[in-house]
Design a protein around this motif. Structure first.
Motif, PDB file in Angstrom:
ATOM      1  N   ILE A  42      99.885  -1.681  29.764  1.00 55.10           N
ATOM      2  CA  ILE A  42      99.215  -0.580  29.083  1.00 55.10           C
ATOM      3  C   ILE A  42      99.182   0.603  30.040  1.00 55.10           C
ATOM      4  O   ILE A  42      98.807   0.457  31.213  1.00 55.10           O
ATOM      5  N   ASN A  43      99.600   1.746  29.532  1.00 47.18           N
ATOM      6  CA  ASN A  43      99.678   2.956  30.344  1.00 47.18           C
ATOM      7  C   ASN A  43      98.741   4.001  29.742  1.00 47.18           C
ATOM      8  O   ASN A  43      98.972   4.496  28.641  1.00 47.18           O
ATOM      9  N   TRP A  44      97.652   4.298  30.464  1.00 55.07           N
ATOM     10  CA  TRP A  44      96.691   5.289  29.990  1.00 55.07           C
ATOM     11  C   TRP A  44      97.149   6.698  30.350  1.00 55.07           C
ATOM     12  O   TRP A  44      97.792   6.909  31.393  1.00 55.07           O
ATOM     13  N   ASP A  45      96.806   7.640  29.505  1.00 56.29           N
ATOM     14  CA  ASP A  45      97.179   9.031  29.756  1.00 56.29           C
ATOM     15  C   ASP A  45      96.563   9.562  31.040  1.00 56.29           C
ATOM     16  O   ASP A  45      97.060  10.523  31.624  1.00 56.29           O
ATOM     17  N   SER A  46      95.480   8.965  31.497  1.00 49.80           N
ATOM     18  CA  SER A  46      94.823   9.409  32.726  1.00 49.80           C
ATOM     19  C   SER A  46      95.640   9.105  33.969  1.00 49.80           C
ATOM     20  O   SER A  46      95.369   9.633  35.047  1.00 49.80           O
ATOM     21  N   GLY A  47      96.671   8.226  33.843  1.00 52.43           N
ATOM     22  CA  GLY A  47      97.486   7.845  34.990  1.00 52.43           C
ATOM     23  C   GLY A  47      97.333   6.399  35.398  1.00 52.43           C
ATOM     24  O   GLY A  47      98.104   5.894  36.199  1.00 52.43           O
ATOM     25  N   LEU A  48      96.350   5.687  34.844  1.00 50.91           N
ATOM     26  CA  LEU A  48      96.146   4.278  35.164  1.00 50.91           C
ATOM     27  C   LEU A  48      97.118   3.420  34.355  1.00 50.91           C
ATOM     28  O   LEU A  48      97.336   3.656  33.169  1.00 50.91           O
ATOM     29  N   GLU A  49      97.682   2.421  35.013  1.00 51.06           N
ATOM     30  CA  GLU A  49      98.609   1.505  34.359  1.00 51.06           C
ATOM     31  C   GLU A  49      98.325   0.076  34.808  1.00 51.06           C
ATOM     32  O   GLU A  49      98.166  -0.186  36.010  1.00 51.06           O
ATOM     33  N   LEU A  50      98.242  -0.854  33.871  1.00 48.80           N
ATOM     34  CA  LEU A  50      98.082  -2.282  34.148  1.00 48.80           C
ATOM     35  C   LEU A  50      99.314  -3.013  33.627  1.00 48.80           C
ATOM     36  O   LEU A  50      99.706  -2.817  32.475  1.00 48.80           O
ATOM     37  N   VAL A  51      99.901  -3.859  34.480  1.00 44.92           N
ATOM     38  CA  VAL A  51     101.158  -4.529  34.137  1.00 44.92           C
ATOM     39  C   VAL A  51     101.048  -6.014  34.450  1.00 44.92           C
ATOM     40  O   VAL A  51     100.575  -6.402  35.523  1.00 44.92           O
ATOM     41  N   ALA A  52     101.505  -6.856  33.513  1.00 50.71           N
ATOM     42  CA  ALA A  52     101.694  -8.287  33.751  1.00 50.71           C
ATOM     43  C   ALA A  52     103.188  -8.555  33.718  1.00 50.71           C
ATOM     44  O   ALA A  52     103.890  -8.056  32.830  1.00 50.71           O
ATOM     45  N   TYR A  53     103.689  -9.325  34.673  1.00 54.19           N
ATOM     46  CA  TYR A  53     105.140  -9.496  34.756  1.00 54.19           C
ATOM     47  C   TYR A  53     105.520 -10.912  35.200  1.00 54.19           C
ATOM     48  O   TYR A  53     104.739 -11.627  35.842  1.00 54.19           O
ATOM     49  N   VAL A  54     106.729 -11.283  34.827  1.00 58.69           N
ATOM     50  CA  VAL A  54     107.363 -12.516  35.300  1.00 58.69           C
ATOM     51  C   VAL A  54     108.774 -12.152  35.721  1.00 58.69           C
ATOM     52  O   VAL A  54     109.596 -11.749  34.894  1.00 58.69           O
ATOM     53  N   ASN A  55     109.067 -12.255  36.994  1.00 57.03           N
ATOM     54  CA  ASN A  55     110.406 -12.018  37.511  1.00 57.03           C
ATOM     55  C   ASN A  55     111.105 -13.343  37.763  1.00 57.03           C
ATOM     56  O   ASN A  55     110.491 -14.304  38.215  1.00 57.03           O
ATOM     57  N   ASN A  56     112.399 -13.392  37.456  1.00 51.49           N
ATOM     58  CA  ASN A  56     113.184 -14.627  37.562  1.00 51.49           C
ATOM     59  C   ASN A  56     112.533 -15.730  36.723  1.00 51.49           C
ATOM     60  O   ASN A  56     112.108 -16.771  37.225  1.00 51.49           O
TER      61      ASN A  56
END
Length: 327
Positions: A183-197
């Motif tokens: 989720i990317n907020w217009d204020s500049g804050l971003e929260l990311v969940a990821y799985v690499n490989n």
């Protein structure tokens, strides 16, 4: 080292579809190649008189619906020596006409899919998926000689003298899958969940040997499956922020304005534009995005054409003026 590169390509972009393709060939003189220095752990850099590369690469990007971006890119490359050293050097170094240049895969490809939409009045939700295939390679030119090869151990106190390990020095191809959502907020804050490989591929990136293979044998491998959460905040001052496309939908724009409006940049082109604005050269951009130098060239050329710029510096100036990037 001297290189002459010749290439011809085509670009197509219309109604959410972008296609780039190129054929190229390079003539290389005095190619610098790193080799083992006999049976010790030192390395030497040797200049090969003649070598060449030739290939084709293409990229297709499609935006079938608002918020959904799909891309597929691939390359097929022949990279070989055109010189042969006299024996026994040809066998010990692998510098023989027709042998492949080290670390260069014949075939590689990448596919990406991303979807984003407004999550609320002040935030955007997105999900990304990517796939990468890298073909077989050789770590050093000599790995193509007497392969598979027997390594006799003479130095380790844990292994009986004369023990032999047989290894195929051709590095196998590998596939990588990555997933992320955030989720990317217009204020500049971003929260990311990821799985690499995602599938925990044991990618063998290079083969390492000590004392010419008489001591340690091992592989440099890729990162195993990694699951994580990340929080980022983009500060407007001193940072480059990729802005949304200038034209998300016609809305109330007049017919004349629609006819003369600039062609929108694709997601990948906006990523390249942001890195160009940071001052990165093509090689660094290619390494950051996991694409080839040739593909970066095509993206830069497309950006310059769409913005009506004279060069990449002018493209950044116009992008800042139009709000595509914020310096």
């Amino acid at each position: 080292e001297t290189l002459w590169n010749y290439e011809a390509g085509l670009k197509y972009s219309r109604r959410g579809v972008t296609f780039n393709a190129a054929i190229f060939t390079s003539s290389i003189r005095d190619l610098q190649v790193t080799l083992d220095a006999g049976s010790c752990s030192s390395r030497i850099v040797f200049n090969v008189p003649k070598a060449h590369t030739a290939g084709i690469e293409a990229e297709l990007a499609v935006s079938p619906t608002p918020g959904l971006d799909l891309s597929l890119a691939g390359s097929l490359v022949s990279a070989e020596f055109d010189s042969t050293l006299p024996e026994p050097l040809a066998t010990s170094t692998g510098i023989r006409k027709g042998n492949r240049l080290p670390t260069v895969p014949k075939f590689q490809m990448a596919a990406t899919a991303s979807y984003g939409t407004r999550f609320s009045d002040n935030a955007e939700w997105y999900v990304n998926a990517s796939f990468q295939h890298v073909g077989s390679r050789y770590t050093q030119p000599s790995d193509q000689e007497n392969n598979p090869r027997d390594f006799t151990h003479n130095l380790s106190p844990l292994v009986p003298p004369g023990s032999v390990t047989t290894i195929n020095l051709k590095l196998p191809s590998y596939n990588l899958f990555n997933l992320s959502t955030g989720i990317n907020w217009d204020s500049g804050l971003e929260l990311v969940a990821y799985v690499n490989n995602l599938f925990d591929e044991n990618a063998k990136l290079s083969f390492d040997r000590e004392r010419g293979g008489r001591a340690r044998l091992g592989y440099n491998v890729g990162q195993p499956r990694t699951i994580g959460l990340a929080a980022r905040y983009k500060f407007r001052s001193g940072a480059v922020v990729v802005a949304p496309p200038l034209w998300n939908s016609p809305g109330d724009v007049s017919a004349d304005a629609v006819a003369t409006r600039p062609e929108p940049l694709t997601t990948r082109e906006r990523e390249v534009l942001a890195l160009v604005a940071e001052g990165l050269p093509n090689k660094a951009i290619a390494a950051t995005l996991g694409i080839s130098d040739q593909t970066v060239k095509f993206h830069v050329a497309a950006i310059i054409g769409k913005l009506g710029a004279a060069n990449r510096t002018d493209a950044v100036r116009l992008a800042v003026r139009r709000g595509l990037v914020i310096m």
